[in-house]
Write a protein that holds these residues in place. Sequence first.
Motif, PDB file in Angstrom:
ATOM      1  N   ASN A 269       0.846  -1.197   0.000  1.00  0.00           N
ATOM      2  CA  ASN A 269       0.000   0.000   0.000  1.00  0.00           C
ATOM      3  C   ASN A 269       0.875   1.237   0.000  1.00  0.00           C
ATOM      4  O   ASN A 269       1.602   1.510   0.961  1.00  0.00           O
ATOM      5  CB  ASN A 269      -0.907  -0.005   1.236  1.00  0.00           C
ATOM      6  CG  ASN A 269      -1.905   1.138   1.236  1.00  0.00           C
ATOM      7  OD1 ASN A 269      -1.851   2.047   0.416  1.00  0.00           O
ATOM      8  ND2 ASN A 269      -2.827   1.098   2.187  1.00  0.00           N
ATOM      9  N   PRO A 270       0.847   2.028  -1.041  1.00  0.00           N
ATOM     10  CA  PRO A 270       1.716   3.204  -1.090  1.00  0.00           C
ATOM     11  C   PRO A 270       1.355   4.263  -0.072  1.00  0.00           C
ATOM     12  O   PRO A 270       2.143   5.183   0.163  1.00  0.00           O
ATOM     13  CB  PRO A 270       1.515   3.716  -2.522  1.00  0.00           C
ATOM     14  CG  PRO A 270       0.172   3.206  -2.925  1.00  0.00           C
ATOM     15  CD  PRO A 270       0.040   1.868  -2.255  1.00  0.00           C
ATOM     16  N   PHE A 271       0.141   4.185   0.523  1.00  0.00           N
ATOM     17  CA  PHE A 271      -0.258   5.188   1.508  1.00  0.00           C
ATOM     18  C   PHE A 271      -0.021   4.725   2.936  1.00  0.00           C
ATOM     19  O   PHE A 271      -0.348   5.441   3.885  1.00  0.00           O
ATOM     20  CB  PHE A 271      -1.746   5.524   1.326  1.00  0.00           C
ATOM     21  CG  PHE A 271      -2.108   5.903  -0.074  1.00  0.00           C
ATOM     22  CD1 PHE A 271      -1.593   7.042  -0.666  1.00  0.00           C
ATOM     23  CD2 PHE A 271      -2.952   5.102  -0.833  1.00  0.00           C
ATOM     24  CE1 PHE A 271      -1.917   7.393  -1.957  1.00  0.00           C
ATOM     25  CE2 PHE A 271      -3.284   5.442  -2.120  1.00  0.00           C
ATOM     26  CZ  PHE A 271      -2.760   6.587  -2.697  1.00  0.00           C
ATOM     27  N   SER A 272       0.500   3.521   3.097  1.00  0.00           N
ATOM     28  CA  SER A 272       0.775   2.993   4.424  1.00  0.00           C
ATOM     29  C   SER A 272       2.159   3.424   4.861  1.00  0.00           C
ATOM     30  O   SER A 272       3.166   3.038   4.252  1.00  0.00           O
ATOM     31  CB  SER A 272       0.658   1.463   4.423  1.00  0.00           C
ATOM     32  OG  SER A 272       0.907   0.940   5.709  1.00  0.00           O
ATOM     33  N   GLU A 273       2.229   4.252   5.909  1.00  0.00           N
ATOM     34  CA  GLU A 273       3.495   4.774   6.399  1.00  0.00           C
ATOM     35  C   GLU A 273       3.687   4.386   7.860  1.00  0.00           C
ATOM     36  O   GLU A 273       2.734   4.112   8.581  1.00  0.00           O
ATOM     37  CB  GLU A 273       3.531   6.298   6.265  1.00  0.00           C
ATOM     38  CG  GLU A 273       3.370   6.792   4.834  1.00  0.00           C
ATOM     39  CD  GLU A 273       3.289   8.301   4.757  1.00  0.00           C
ATOM     40  OE1 GLU A 273       2.984   8.922   5.803  1.00  0.00           O
ATOM     41  OE2 GLU A 273       3.533   8.861   3.679  1.00  0.00           O
ATOM     42  N   ARG A 274       4.943   4.387   8.287  1.00  0.00           N
ATOM     43  CA  ARG A 274       5.237   4.076   9.670  1.00  0.00           C
ATOM     44  C   ARG A 274       4.891   5.249  10.584  1.00  0.00           C
ATOM     45  O   ARG A 274       4.399   5.061  11.699  1.00  0.00           O
ATOM     46  CB  ARG A 274       6.709   3.699   9.820  1.00  0.00           C
ATOM     47  CG  ARG A 274       7.163   3.429  11.255  1.00  0.00           C
ATOM     48  CD  ARG A 274       6.396   2.277  11.884  1.00  0.00           C
ATOM     49  NE  ARG A 274       6.700   1.001  11.250  1.00  0.00           N
ATOM     50  CZ  ARG A 274       6.148  -0.135  11.585  1.00  0.00           C
ATOM     51  NH1 ARG A 274       5.192  -0.165  12.532  1.00  0.00           N
ATOM     52  NH2 ARG A 274       6.450  -1.263  10.974  1.00  0.00           N
ATOM     53  N   THR A 275       5.116   6.479  10.144  1.00  0.00           N
ATOM     54  CA  THR A 275       4.847   7.657  10.975  1.00  0.00           C
ATOM     55  C   THR A 275       4.175   8.744  10.144  1.00  0.00           C
ATOM     56  O   THR A 275       4.268   8.759   8.910  1.00  0.00           O
ATOM     57  CB  THR A 275       6.146   8.217  11.572  1.00  0.00           C
ATOM     58  OG1 THR A 275       7.021   8.603  10.509  1.00  0.00           O
ATOM     59  CG2 THR A 275       6.830   7.188  12.455  1.00  0.00           C
ATOM     60  N   SER A 276       3.512   9.635  10.828  1.00  0.00           N
ATOM     61  CA  SER A 276       2.948  10.831  10.205  1.00  0.00           C
ATOM     62  C   SER A 276       2.875  11.928  11.250  1.00  0.00           C
ATOM     63  O   SER A 276       2.867  11.659  12.460  1.00  0.00           O
ATOM     64  CB  SER A 276       1.555  10.555   9.624  1.00  0.00           C
ATOM     65  OG  SER A 276       0.607  10.365  10.659  1.00  0.00           O
ATOM     66  N   GLY A 277       2.811  13.177  10.810  1.00  0.00           N
ATOM     67  CA  GLY A 277       2.749  14.302  11.733  1.00  0.00           C
ATOM     68  C   GLY A 277       2.027  15.481  11.120  1.00  0.00           C
ATOM     69  O   GLY A 277       2.030  15.674   9.902  1.00  0.00           O
ATOM     70  N   THR A 278       1.389  16.268  11.966  1.00  0.00           N
ATOM     71  CA  THR A 278       0.678  17.464  11.525  1.00  0.00           C
ATOM     72  C   THR A 278       0.883  18.576  12.546  1.00  0.00           C
ATOM     73  O   THR A 278       1.207  18.333  13.711  1.00  0.00           O
ATOM     74  CB  THR A 278      -0.833  17.214  11.362  1.00  0.00           C
ATOM     75  OG1 THR A 278      -1.384  16.796  12.616  1.00  0.00           O
ATOM     76  CG2 THR A 278      -1.117  16.147  10.317  1.00  0.00           C
ATOM     77  N   ALA A 279       0.698  19.803  12.092  1.00  0.00           N
ATOM     78  CA  ALA A 279       0.711  20.987  12.950  1.00  0.00           C
ATOM     79  C   ALA A 279      -0.419  21.897  12.495  1.00  0.00           C
ATOM     80  O   ALA A 279      -0.713  21.977  11.297  1.00  0.00           O
ATOM     81  CB  ALA A 279       2.051  21.698  12.879  1.00  0.00           C
ATOM     82  N   ARG A 280      -1.049  22.561  13.411  1.00  0.00           N
ATOM     83  CA  ARG A 280      -2.162  23.432  13.054  1.00  0.00           C
ATOM     84  C   ARG A 280      -2.290  24.548  14.086  1.00  0.00           C
ATOM     85  O   ARG A 280      -1.750  24.464  15.185  1.00  0.00           O
ATOM     86  CB  ARG A 280      -3.473  22.645  12.971  1.00  0.00           C
ATOM     87  CG  ARG A 280      -3.839  21.906  14.242  1.00  0.00           C
ATOM     88  CD  ARG A 280      -4.953  20.911  14.008  1.00  0.00           C
ATOM     89  NE  ARG A 280      -5.329  20.208  15.228  1.00  0.00           N
ATOM     90  CZ  ARG A 280      -4.726  19.113  15.673  1.00  0.00           C
ATOM     91  NH1 ARG A 280      -3.715  18.600  14.987  1.00  0.00           N
ATOM     92  NH2 ARG A 280      -5.122  18.537  16.796  1.00  0.00           N
ATOM     93  N   ALA A 281      -3.010  25.568  13.677  1.00  0.00           N
ATOM     94  CA  ALA A 281      -3.270  26.707  14.543  1.00  0.00           C
ATOM     95  C   ALA A 281      -4.672  27.218  14.263  1.00  0.00           C
ATOM     96  O   ALA A 281      -5.216  27.040  13.169  1.00  0.00           O
ATOM     97  CB  ALA A 281      -2.241  27.810  14.319  1.00  0.00           C
ATOM     98  N   GLY A 282      -5.268  27.846  15.224  1.00  0.00           N
ATOM     99  CA  GLY A 282      -6.605  28.391  15.066  1.00  0.00           C
ATOM    100  C   GLY A 282      -6.947  29.258  16.251  1.00  0.00           C
ATOM    101  O   GLY A 282      -6.085  29.582  17.080  1.00  0.00           O
TER     102      GLY A 282
END
Length: 875
Positions: A269-282
């Motif tokens: 699966n090309p969308f299967s990753e070991r890690t992911s991260g996000t940052a957001r503000a509001g």
Amino acid sequence: MLRTCDAPRLLALALLVVPGRLAAQGGPATQRIPPLGRTVTAGRAEPGTIRLDGRLDESIWTAIEPATGFVQREPVEGARATDATEVRFVLEGDLLVIGARMYSSNPAAIRALVGRRDGSLPTEELLVSLDTRRDRVTAYTLAVTPGGTRRDAFHSSDNFDDQDESWDPVWSVHTAIDSTGWTAELAIPLTQLRFDAGPDQAWGVNIVRTIPTRNESDYWVLVGREQNGWSSRMGQLAGLGALRAPKRLELIPYVAMEGTRFGTVDAGNPFSERTSGTARAGADLKLGLGPSLTLDATINPDFGQVEADPAVVNLSAFETFFDERRPFFIEGNNLLGGRNTFYSRRIGAAPPGSADAPYAESSGNSTILGAAKVTGRLPSGLSIGALTALTDEESIRTFDPGLGYGEAVVAPRTAYGIVTAQQEIGRDRSTAKASLTAVDRNLTPGSPLAALLVSQAYTGLLDGRWRWAGGAYDVSAYLVGTYVKGAAPAIALQQRSSRRYMQRPDADYLHFDSTRTSMAGLMAGVNHSKMAGNWLWDVDYEYVSPEAELNDIGFQSQADYHYLQANFRRHQTAPGVFHDWTLGVRGTGSWTSSGLRTFREAKVFGDVTFRNFWQMELELEYSPADQSVQLTRGGPLMLAPQEWRLDLGAETRSSERTMVEASFSGSRDELGGWRAGLELGIRFRPGTRWQFQVEPSVTRSVDTRQYVTTEDGGPSATYGGRYLFGSVSRSEIAAQFRAAVAVTPDLTLEGYFEPFASSGEYRDFGELAAARTNDLRRYGTDGTTIQQADGRYTVTDGAQQFSFADPSFNVRSFRSNVVLRWEWRPGSTTYLVWQQNRFEDRDRIARVGPGGLFQALGAPGDNTVAVKVSYWLSR
């Protein structure tokens, strides 16, 4: 592009311009709302006069008269309080400061327990409730314990138990324990309260002190155990003088970061990753619109949940209801909608679409671009509320080894809107309410989503409640109209949904039409209740037409029914052999809109509080056999068996540091089906700052008529369909563990852990022999054969052959999160969160036991760490 979003905006804009105990020896007359009665007068001081340290050593505290003369509600109603309490009020600039001394004959026994804000602790508590508008309906409550733990709530009705703990004003408290008892100083800015400006303010006030070690509750203004009402029975807080509603502006910007490490990776699966991260503000904004209305708005909101939803295995035809946990939607939710016309978890829910590809990205929630709401109550007694929200179109990437990469739209851009107005009428605060909701989806004609979702959904509600005899009696009635519009395939799905099954072959009063593009329905109901005194009752009637539909923005499990229920009970509050007890009966009946009886139930129930304040409750229910429109999931009527049910519960005294509660539920039907479930709850506090809670549960059941699937080629006795059923033996074991430590009332660490294991083994398959019966034609008899291979069953019946997947299951789940919460300055908070979600679907079917919980710990899963910092700014 946004033309379909105009209606909710117009609805919100339209609202913005709206101008701005019945005693055992007595009769209903004793329930009348009393005059103001007791009065306490507030003092006045210049800003900075009082140093908030909880010690009451400033001279102002001896210069003003306190509220005294408390009487017991428990354990001896009307008796003088065992220990004295003195509460004083001071208006210091734009602060209302409350100073309280709680005398104690045994100060060494005072439990200075510390816990999180709004948590329940088995310790003393002082509660001050203010009816700032003197409307005798609403109230704000502030409460504090000797350890400094705060609790706050808003009462939207004249009912003490109606507490909305999502109201979280910015206020401060300090406490101290000395040789005579304990003291407290509470300070709340007037900006956090809503009141009508006037030259001579007089607010309603009541004060309650609870002492769990004696099971004692002391009231300044007594509200008896056979009385109802809260704000309507308050005394008066005078001496406030002329108050001008302050300008209110609060801004809470935030930044958040999140990282996830996934437990499994699919190499293909090309969308299967070991890690992911996000940052957001509001940011969240709260703005006062004059003295009575408040605008709450949010940009790029962070709607992450602090606690995960419980794990469930749902084998029914209906959706599981989950509570709202997002603060923006919780606060003020009591006013918006009503009668299930507004279910806020529709907003930002998981995308409804799917991708037609072997591999696709995951998308847990729809993105909320922004949301705003206006709530308030005008001096005329008119309460108004409006909410609008916009969610974005959601697209995910897909991959097909033969076609390459692509994209699929799984959620349309959607606008939600709701407006509500409620007017109070008369001395007893009767109410009249009107509400309108709207959902508009930007759907492309001919797209997969257009065939799945309606493009427009509207709901109108009229709701009235007439109260008399001081609120001892009431009659309420409501009328709801619904309308949905969309492409023919989407409306066909609505007609075939589990809420109505309009395609049922023997329902000649229903008309399924695959070419329809709209659907309109009605709901109506009436209720009469007696809510004060020893004899109490409720009588309810409800009608829902076959085409009524709420689920685009509300919550509805079923349509097409008449429902009638009557509940009569005796509630004895005068202590005797028991401290108090209740004994009652209830009868329930339900019919389709054509008059076909589908459900009956008779129940005897009761509860008792012993003299040591242990409690026990019992329910015994009986349901005779009746026709069901749901068992065949869209097929003909099927006879549901008669059934007996028993529920038994008990709990120890809640004021103890260690509390135990247990409940048992069991049932058996005439076809051999049965269910037995046991739940335990143990809560204990080994010290002043630690708390642990464990709630294990185990359930075993056998359902001999569990729906499996539908096949074609059946006999005329079942209208040409084969409705397959099996006998399923289910085992389920779960436990919820909670642990918390409060370093201070504003710095807490909490953990929630839920292992869950469930299995279901199916056998004895067969098909419904004839409509309106529950007889099965068992496979493997009567000239049929059934074979199992590779997870599927194959049935041969003469020249016909069909197969279906083995519905047996064996799952393990483990959900947990640990939350560090630090309110480092009033209104400003830092969260550090660790979440874990483990899940495993095991191939081998085996009855789960206690070991299944430990197996859940070893299931593969994902770990997420998140941090959020918010800062409170106020003018």
